[in-house]
Motif scaffolding. Structure first.
Motif, PDB file in Angstrom:
ATOM      1  N   MET A  38       0.837  -1.201   0.000  1.00 36.31           N
ATOM      2  CA  MET A  38       0.000   0.000   0.000  1.00 36.31           C
ATOM      3  C   MET A  38       0.875   1.255   0.000  1.00 36.31           C
ATOM      4  O   MET A  38       0.596   2.222  -0.730  1.00 36.31           O
ATOM      5  N   VAL A  98      -1.663   3.785  -1.756  1.00 39.46           N
ATOM      6  CA  VAL A  98      -3.093   3.490  -1.627  1.00 39.46           C
ATOM      7  C   VAL A  98      -3.419   3.209  -0.172  1.00 39.46           C
ATOM      8  O   VAL A  98      -2.549   2.854   0.627  1.00 39.46           O
ATOM      9  N   SER A  99      -4.697   3.362   0.192  1.00 37.46           N
ATOM     10  CA  SER A  99      -5.103   3.210   1.588  1.00 37.46           C
ATOM     11  C   SER A  99      -5.645   1.834   1.917  1.00 37.46           C
ATOM     12  O   SER A  99      -5.775   1.477   3.088  1.00 37.46           O
ATOM     13  N   ASN A 150      -8.716  -0.141  -3.411  1.00 37.32           N
ATOM     14  CA  ASN A 150      -8.127   0.665  -4.482  1.00 37.32           C
ATOM     15  C   ASN A 150      -7.514  -0.195  -5.586  1.00 37.32           C
ATOM     16  O   ASN A 150      -7.342   0.280  -6.711  1.00 37.32           O
ATOM     17  N   LEU A 151      -7.146  -1.431  -5.240  1.00 33.15           N
ATOM     18  CA  LEU A 151      -6.405  -2.259  -6.196  1.00 33.15           C
ATOM     19  C   LEU A 151      -7.176  -3.475  -6.691  1.00 33.15           C
ATOM     20  O   LEU A 151      -6.680  -4.187  -7.556  1.00 33.15           O
ATOM     21  N   TYR A 185      -6.353   3.623 -10.532  1.00 32.11           N
ATOM     22  CA  TYR A 185      -6.703   3.614  -9.109  1.00 32.11           C
ATOM     23  C   TYR A 185      -6.268   4.945  -8.495  1.00 32.11           C
ATOM     24  O   TYR A 185      -5.501   5.706  -9.091  1.00 32.11           O
ATOM     25  N   ASN A 186      -6.768   5.219  -7.297  1.00 28.15           N
ATOM     26  CA  ASN A 186      -6.437   6.465  -6.598  1.00 28.15           C
ATOM     27  C   ASN A 186      -5.144   6.293  -5.808  1.00 28.15           C
ATOM     28  O   ASN A 186      -5.018   5.364  -5.011  1.00 28.15           O
ATOM     29  N   THR A 187      -4.214   7.186  -6.041  1.00 24.22           N
ATOM     30  CA  THR A 187      -2.941   7.128  -5.340  1.00 24.22           C
ATOM     31  C   THR A 187      -2.572   8.500  -4.796  1.00 24.22           C
ATOM     32  O   THR A 187      -2.879   9.527  -5.413  1.00 24.22           O
ATOM     33  N   THR A 188      -1.914   8.500  -3.653  1.00 27.52           N
ATOM     34  CA  THR A 188      -1.481   9.764  -3.047  1.00 27.52           C
ATOM     35  C   THR A 188      -0.097  10.168  -3.530  1.00 27.52           C
ATOM     36  O   THR A 188       0.385  11.243  -3.186  1.00 27.52           O
TER      37      THR A 188
END
Length: 498
Positions: free
Chosen positions: A170, A175-176, A180-181, A223-226
Motif C-alpha cells: 500500500m 493506496v489506503s 483501491n487495487l 486507481y487512486n494514489t497519493t
C-alpha cells in the motif's frame, strides 16, 4: 498419544455416575496420559468453563438443566473453539444434524461398541484439533510476517484480481486499502508491458526492474494514489498452482521500492564518470605539456647540439663523439616523450576522429611489437560521438592490445569497431595461448594485473556489456557493447534513454 505431548484435559458432563465411571475407565485404559474432569450438569460445567484449560468436552444429550443442544448454543455464543463430542442414548437423525450444524466434532450413540469407539474418537478429535491449532499458529506467523514485511506482497486470484495486499505494498503505490487495487487485474496495469503480460499468461515467472509511472496511473484512472511522479520498483510475479491438479490458483507479487537505491547507484555512477573525465582531462594536460613544452625544449636542445658541431670546423674527436652521443640520446628522449604524450592523449582524436586515430594506433603498435593487427570499422563515419565516448573507445582498444602484448603470446589480432544502432560494438580477438576465464576472473583481485578488470569497470561506467570468451590454446575473444552518445548542438543525447 505422543509421549512428549501435554496431558490431555477432558471435561465429561454426565448426570449418571455409573455411566461416567464406565466412560472414565474406557478412556483411561486406552489413553493413559489424560486428566478427566467430571461434571453432573451443564450449569456446574459452565461455572468452571471460563477458568479451565479443557482440550475436549464430552457431553450427554440429556442433562438435568438443559439439553446438549442448548449447551452447544451457549458455548457458541461464548466463542468456544474447544472440540465437543455429543453422546446420546437413542440415536436421532434430527438431533445429529442439528448438533453438526452447531459445530459438534462427533456424535456417538450409546451402542454396544460405544466404550470401544469413544477412545478412538477422542484420539481422532485430539489429532484434528492439534492440526487445527498448528495451522492457526502457522497462519498467525504468516500473517505477522505478511503484515510487517518491509517488502510489498500481494496475492491475486486466477484472473489477476487482488485479494490481499500488505501495508508495504500500500505504501509503495500510495493506496489506503485493498479496495483501491481490486477493481482491475494485474494485466490491466498500464505499467505492465505486453512482453511481461505474455510471460505471465504463459505461466512464466516475471522478474524485472520497472520504472513505474504514477502519473500514467492517474491519467488512466486505474486507481487512486497519493503519490506522484515515477518510482523504480523491483518486481517479481509468479504463478501459484493448485496442489491437486496443478491448475492456476492465482498469482503472488513481491515488490520493492528501489528508487533511493537507484538514485544512490546513479550518484556513484555519475561520480565515477566524473572521476574518469577528470583523469582524462589530467592526462590531456600532461600530454599537452609533454608535447608542447618538454618535447619542444628537448628538440631545441638537440638542434643546439647539432649546430654546435657544425659551427666548429673540426672539434677534437672525443668532443665530436660525445656531442653525437648526446644528440642521439636526446633524439631517443624526444621520441619517448612524444610516445608518452600520445599514450596519455592521442592528438589525432580531436583532429581526425576515432577511426583514423585507432587505425594509426594499431599501425604503430604493430610496428613496435611485431604483432600483426587487422583493424576494420563500419558505420562510424555516420555518427557524431561525444568526446567521452571517443576517448573510452580508444582506451578499451588500447587496454585490449596491451593485454594481448603482455599475456597472450599471440602473433595476430583482429580489431573490429562497428556502429550498430543503438550501440557501438568492439570485438578484440587474438590467436594467443588463451586462458580459463572463470579462474582468471576469480583470481583478479589477488593479482596485480588489472587489464580485464579495468576494461570491465570502464564498460560498466559506460552502461555497456562485456563478454570474454577464451580457452587454453585457443586464443581469446572480447565482445563489448556500449550505448553511444551523440553530440547534438552542443548537447549530448544518449541513444539508450527512454
Amino acid at each position: 498419544m505422543d509421549s512428549k505431548a501435554k496431558t490431555l484435559q477432558i471435561a465429561i458432563i454426565e448426570d449418571e455416575d455409573a455411566h461416567y465411571f464406565l466412560i472414565e475407565r474406557a478412556i483411561s485404559k486406552k489413553i493413559p496420559d489424560v486428566t478427566i474432569h467430571y461434571f453432573k450438569s451443564a450449569g456446574e460445567f459452565l461455572e468452571k468453563f471460563y477458568e479451565s484449560g479443557f482440550d475436549i468436552i464430552i457431553t450427554d444429550y440429556q442433562l438435568p438443566d438443559m439439553s446438549g443442544i442448548e449447551l452447544l448454543e451457549v458455548l457458541n455464543n461464548e466463542g468456544n473453539e474447544i472440540p465437543v463430542i455429543m453422546v446420546t442414548g437413542q440415536g436421532s437423525e434430527m438431533v445429529a444434524v442439528r448438533a453438526m450444524k452447531l459445530g459438534v466434532w462427533d456424535y456417538l450413540v450409546k451402542s454396544n461398541d460405544f466404550f470401544t469407539l469413544l477412545p478412538m474418537v477422542i484420539e481422532k478429535v485430539a489429532r484434528e484439533r492439534n492440526l487445527e491449532v498448528s495451522l492457526q499458529k502457522s497462519e498467525e506467523r504468516f500473517r505477522i510476517v505478511f503484515e510487517n514485511s518491509p517488502i510489498g506482497i500481494g496475492l491475486y486470484d486466477s484472473k489477476g484480481y487482488a485479494i490481499e495486499i500488505n501495508k508495504a505494498l500500500m505504501n509503495i503505490f500510495g493506496v489506503s486499502g485493498l479496495e483501491n487495487l481490486n477493481r482491475f487485474t494485474i494485466f490491466d496495469d498500464v505499467n505492465m508491458t505486453d512482453s511481461l503480460k505474455t510471460k505471465l499468461l504463459n505461466g512464466e515467472t516475471v522478474r524485472t526492474e520497472l520504472c513505474y509511472d504514477l502519473e500514467l496511473v492517474k491519467k488512466t484512472n486505474l486507481y487512486n494514489t497519493t503519490k506522484s511522479g515515477t518510482i523504480d520498483i523491483d518486481l517479481l510475479i509468479r504463478m501459484l498452482d493448485a496442489k491437486d491438479d496443478h491448475r492456476l490458483s492465482g498469482y503472488l507479487s513481491v515488490v520493492q521500492d528501489i528508487t533511493e537505491r537507484k538514485k544512490a547507484n546513479e550518484n556513484i555512477h555519475m561520480l565515477s564518470q566524473q572521476l574518469l573525465q577528470a583523469q582524462e582531462m589530467e592526462r590531456q594536460m600532461i600530454s599537452r605539456d609533454l608535447h608542447d613544452k618538454i618535447a619542444q625544449d628537448l628538440s631545441m636542445l638537440k638542434i643546439g647540439c647539432e649546430t654546435l658541431i657544425d659551427k666548429n670546423s673540426r672539434p677534437a674527436e672525443d668532443i665530436y663523439s660525445k656531442v653525437s652521443q648526446l644528440s642521439d640520446t636526446l633524439r631517443g628522449i624526444i621520441t619517448a616523450v612524444r610516445d608518452m604524450s600520445y599514450e596519455l592523449r592521442p592528438p589525432g582524436l580531436d583532429q581526425f576522429g576515432i577511426e583514423s586515430t585507432i587505425y594509426q594506433y594499431c599501425k604503430e603498435f604493430s610496428e613496435k611489437t611485431k604483432l600483426n593487427i587487422e583493424f576494420n570499422s563500419a558505420g562510424m563515419g555516420d555518427i557524431n560521438l561525444s568526446p567521452d565516448i571517443e576517448i573510452n573507445l580508444y582506451r578499451l582498444i588500447q587496454e585490449g592490445l596491451n593485454n594481448i602484448r603482455k599475456h597472450a603470446a599471440a602473433s595476430h589480432a583482429d580489431i573490429k569497431l562497428v556502429a550498430s544502432y543503438p550501440n557501438i560494438i568492439i570485438r578484440i580477438e587474438d590467436n594467443g595461448k588463451g586462458f580459463d576465464v572463470n579462474k582468471r576472473l576469480a583470481g583478479l583481485t589477488n593479482e596485480k594485473r588489472m587489464g580485464l578488470r579495468s576494461m570491465e569497470e570502464r564498460v560498466g561506467l559506460l552502461e555497456g556489456k562485456i563478454a570474454v570468451t577464451s580457452q587454453p590454446g585457443k586464443g581469446t575473444k572480447i565482445f563489448i557493447e556500449i550505448p553511444f552518445k551523440e553530440k547534438n548542438n552542443g548537447l549530448e543525447k544518449n541513444s539508450s534513454d527512454c
